[in-house]
Write a protein that holds these residues in place. Structure first.
Motif, mmCIF file in Angstrom:
data_model
loop_
_atom_site.group_PDB
_atom_site.id
_atom_site.type_symbol
_atom_site.label_atom_id
_atom_site.label_comp_id
_atom_site.label_asym_id
_atom_site.label_seq_id
_atom_site.Cartn_x
_atom_site.Cartn_y
_atom_site.Cartn_z
ATOM 1 N N VAL A 49 0.847 -1.178 0.000
ATOM 2 C CA VAL A 49 0.000 0.000 0.000
ATOM 3 C C VAL A 49 0.891 1.239 0.000
ATOM 4 C CG1 VAL A 49 -1.768 1.284 1.273
ATOM 5 C CG2 VAL A 49 -1.784 -1.210 1.311
ATOM 6 N N LEU A 50 0.575 2.203 -0.843
ATOM 7 C CA LEU A 50 1.267 3.486 -0.826
ATOM 8 C C LEU A 50 0.426 4.460 -0.018
ATOM 9 C CD1 LEU A 50 3.634 5.253 -1.858
ATOM 10 C CD2 LEU A 50 2.134 5.921 -3.763
ATOM 11 N N VAL A 51 1.026 5.006 1.030
ATOM 12 C CA VAL A 51 0.310 5.894 1.945
ATOM 13 C C VAL A 51 0.910 7.297 1.880
ATOM 14 C CG1 VAL A 51 -0.318 6.331 4.358
ATOM 15 C CG2 VAL A 51 -0.258 3.978 3.481
ATOM 16 N N ARG A 52 0.033 8.289 1.724
ATOM 17 C CA ARG A 52 0.455 9.675 1.890
ATOM 18 C C ARG A 52 0.517 9.942 3.394
ATOM 19 N NH1 ARG A 52 0.399 14.537 -0.975
ATOM 20 N NH2 ARG A 52 -0.516 13.506 -2.815
ATOM 21 N N VAL A 53 1.709 10.145 3.901
ATOM 22 C CA VAL A 53 1.906 10.271 5.340
ATOM 23 C C VAL A 53 1.442 11.648 5.820
ATOM 24 C CG1 VAL A 53 3.588 10.188 7.220
ATOM 25 C CG2 VAL A 53 3.851 8.669 5.239
ATOM 26 N N ARG A 54 0.588 11.647 6.824
ATOM 27 C CA ARG A 54 0.144 12.890 7.458
ATOM 28 C C ARG A 54 0.874 13.134 8.776
ATOM 29 N NH1 ARG A 54 -2.753 15.095 3.178
ATOM 30 N NH2 ARG A 54 -4.237 13.561 2.380
ATOM 31 N N ALA A 55 1.278 12.068 9.441
ATOM 32 C CA ALA A 55 2.028 12.182 10.688
ATOM 33 C C ALA A 55 2.839 10.908 10.886
ATOM 34 C CB ALA A 55 1.089 12.406 11.873
ATOM 35 N N ALA A 56 3.963 11.054 11.575
ATOM 36 C CA ALA A 56 4.833 9.911 11.875
ATOM 37 C C ALA A 56 5.409 10.118 13.266
ATOM 38 C CB ALA A 56 5.951 9.804 10.851
ATOM 39 N N TYR A 59 -3.289 3.524 9.475
ATOM 40 C CA TYR A 59 -2.061 3.665 10.261
ATOM 41 C C TYR A 59 -1.345 2.337 10.270
ATOM 42 C CZ TYR A 59 -4.488 1.827 14.549
ATOM 43 O OH TYR A 59 -5.179 1.080 15.473
ATOM 44 N N GLY A 60 -0.032 2.371 10.579
ATOM 45 C CA GLY A 60 0.734 1.146 10.566
ATOM 46 C C GLY A 60 2.214 1.393 10.756
ATOM 47 N N GLU A 61 3.005 0.363 10.421
ATOM 48 C CA GLU A 61 4.455 0.416 10.569
ATOM 49 C C GLU A 61 5.130 0.032 9.263
ATOM 50 O OE1 GLU A 61 6.315 -1.608 13.919
ATOM 51 O OE2 GLU A 61 4.338 -1.837 14.829
ATOM 52 N N ALA A 62 6.188 0.758 8.908
ATOM 53 C CA ALA A 62 7.017 0.401 7.758
ATOM 54 C C ALA A 62 8.270 1.248 7.791
ATOM 55 C CB ALA A 62 6.265 0.618 6.441
ATOM 56 N N PRO A 64 3.783 -3.014 3.570
ATOM 57 C CA PRO A 64 3.037 -4.256 3.339
ATOM 58 C C PRO A 64 1.613 -4.102 3.828
ATOM 59 C CG PRO A 64 5.177 -4.703 4.364
ATOM 60 C CD PRO A 64 4.964 -3.222 4.435
ATOM 61 N N ALA A 65 0.649 -4.545 3.051
ATOM 62 C CA ALA A 65 -0.755 -4.383 3.436
ATOM 63 C C ALA A 65 -1.073 -5.101 4.740
ATOM 64 C CB ALA A 65 -1.658 -4.901 2.321
ATOM 65 N N GLY A 66 -0.303 -6.132 5.068
ATOM 66 C CA GLY A 66 -0.553 -6.902 6.282
ATOM 67 C C GLY A 66 -0.181 -6.202 7.565
ATOM 68 N N VAL A 67 0.434 -5.007 7.471
ATOM 69 C CA VAL A 67 0.773 -4.261 8.685
ATOM 70 C C VAL A 67 0.067 -2.905 8.713
ATOM 71 C CG1 VAL A 67 2.994 -5.413 8.915
ATOM 72 C CG2 VAL A 67 2.877 -3.244 7.680
ATOM 73 N N VAL A 121 6.217 -8.016 16.583
ATOM 74 C CA VAL A 121 6.046 -8.153 15.136
ATOM 75 C C VAL A 121 4.771 -7.413 14.736
ATOM 76 C CG1 VAL A 121 5.708 -9.770 13.228
ATOM 77 C CG2 VAL A 121 7.204 -10.386 15.150
ATOM 78 N N PRO A 122 4.847 -6.457 13.822
ATOM 79 C CA PRO A 122 3.651 -5.689 13.448
ATOM 80 C C PRO A 122 2.642 -6.539 12.694
ATOM 81 C CG PRO A 122 5.484 -5.119 12.006
ATOM 82 C CD PRO A 122 6.042 -5.999 13.084
ATOM 83 N N SER A 123 1.370 -6.237 12.895
ATOM 84 C CA SER A 123 0.322 -6.939 12.163
ATOM 85 C C SER A 123 -0.946 -6.108 12.147
ATOM 86 C CB SER A 123 0.028 -8.312 12.785
ATOM 87 O OG SER A 123 -0.715 -8.188 13.977
ATOM 88 N N ALA A 124 -1.701 -6.212 11.056
ATOM 89 C CA ALA A 124 -2.983 -5.516 10.972
ATOM 90 C C ALA A 124 -3.959 -6.050 12.000
ATOM 91 C CB ALA A 124 -3.554 -5.664 9.556
#
Length: 331
Positions: A30-37, A96-99, A110-113, A276-279
């Motif tokens: 997934v390509l995400v436009r980041v608004r905050a990190a 939201y997620g981790e990468a 990865p879509a799974g996170v 380990v990150p996961s959705a």
């Protein structure tokens, strides 16, 4: 796109805001436009390549410089595009997620996170959640199996993971003792801690065998101290910690290695917490966040261009809870 990059190991001063080629999502990405990190201890460890042993163990690091040059892990933003095989997310979704590479205008994950963002949170609040809350969740729910009536101690309760750990342990019905410095006593009390230990005035390790679960997020005590405070058949969880002292060989990994070795020969469970990150875990956290049982605490926000100052604030000034970067769409 604008991104915060490093090409050599060092302090925050080696970071640069530069233009890099935007990523293109591959299959199951997934390509995400980041608004905050948000900023994590992981960022300064990777920034400095410290401890040195991590340069051999972490795939993102190399002996002389980082292999992954864009810093950052946690993000919240809007789906820009999806790769083949992704059917649970679509452009325009707030997620939201981790990468790796979250300190940028766009991140490929990865879509799974990646999961739908809690509807009651701002981007800044949501970005504070993934790594820290997931670490607390895996430690307390999955490894320790915290349940009602247990006594849980959290050493480092005012940090990013600690503030979530206090709330999660309370949500699971535990009696929580939080260890922190004097300026953070009111904060951890407001999160629901039943008892608060000011480490400048009291020593939790002198209370032999008091706690069913001890979560150490600081790495400033010996394994013997941690085990002394834990019940004979209790659980000691070791997770990160350490401060920068100009470079170390083992850093907090030394305590973890000793814990792994000793844990094979004692009745207590001595476990190293690896998150380990996961959705799926994000979905569980979303339920707690939307119900109000879990609240992210953001101490301060910085613009993306001031990522170096944000990391310095976390590393040197020992910020409470979470530090977040705002990523403006115009860079």
């Amino acid at each position: 796109m604008k991104a915060i990059v490093q090409h050599r190991y060092g302090g925050p001063e080696v970071l640069r805001l530069v233009d890099v080629a935007p990523a293109i999502p591959a299959r199951d990405q997934v390509l995400v436009r980041v608004r905050a990190a948000s900023v994590n201890a992981r960022d300064w460890h990777f920034l400095r390549g410290d401890p040195y042993l991590a340069r051999l163990a972490a795939p993102e690091l190399g002996l002389r410089g980082p292999k992954v040059t864009v810093r950052g892990t946690d993000f919240a933003g809007t789906v820009e595009a999806v790769g083949a095989g992704v059917d649970h997310l679509r452009p325009g979704d707030d997620v939201y997620g981790e990468a790796n590479g979250a300190f940028a205008e766009f991140v490929c994950a990865p879509a799974g996170v990646v999961a739908a963002m809690p509807g009651n949170l701002s981007y800044e609040q949501a970005a504070a959640v993934p790594l820290a809350a997931n670490t607390a969740l895996i430690g307390l729910r999955d490894l320790a199996g915290v349940r009602g009536g247990q006594r849980v101690l959290i050493n480092g309760s005012s940090g990013g993971v600690g503030t979530f750990a206090v709330q999660l342990a309370k949500a699971y019905g535990a009696e929580v003792t939080a260890v922190c410095g004097p300026r953070n006593l009111e904060l951890v009390e407001s999160l629901g801690a039943d008892h608060v230990v000011d480490y400048t005035r009291d020593d939790f390790a002198r209370h032999r065998g008091r706690y069913d679960v001890l979560l150490d997020l600081v790495g400033n005590r010996s394994l013997a101290d941690l085990r002394r405070a834990t019940a004979p058949q209790g659980t000691v969880l070791l997770s990160g910690g350490g401060v920068s002292r100009g470079g170390s060989l083992f850093g907090p990994m030394g305590l973890m290695m000793r814990g792994t070795a000793v844990g094979r020969f004692v009745r207590q469970r001595v476990l190293v917490l690896t998150a380990v990150p996961s959705a799926a875990n994000l979905a569980a956290l979303t339920g707690l966040l939307e119900s109000g049982r879990l609240t992210p605490i953001v101490e301060r926000t910085y613009p993306l261009a001031e990522a170096a100052a944000a990391i310095r604030r976390l590393e040197v000034e020992h910020a409470r809870a979470k530090i977040v970067l705002r990523v403006d769409t115009d860079g």
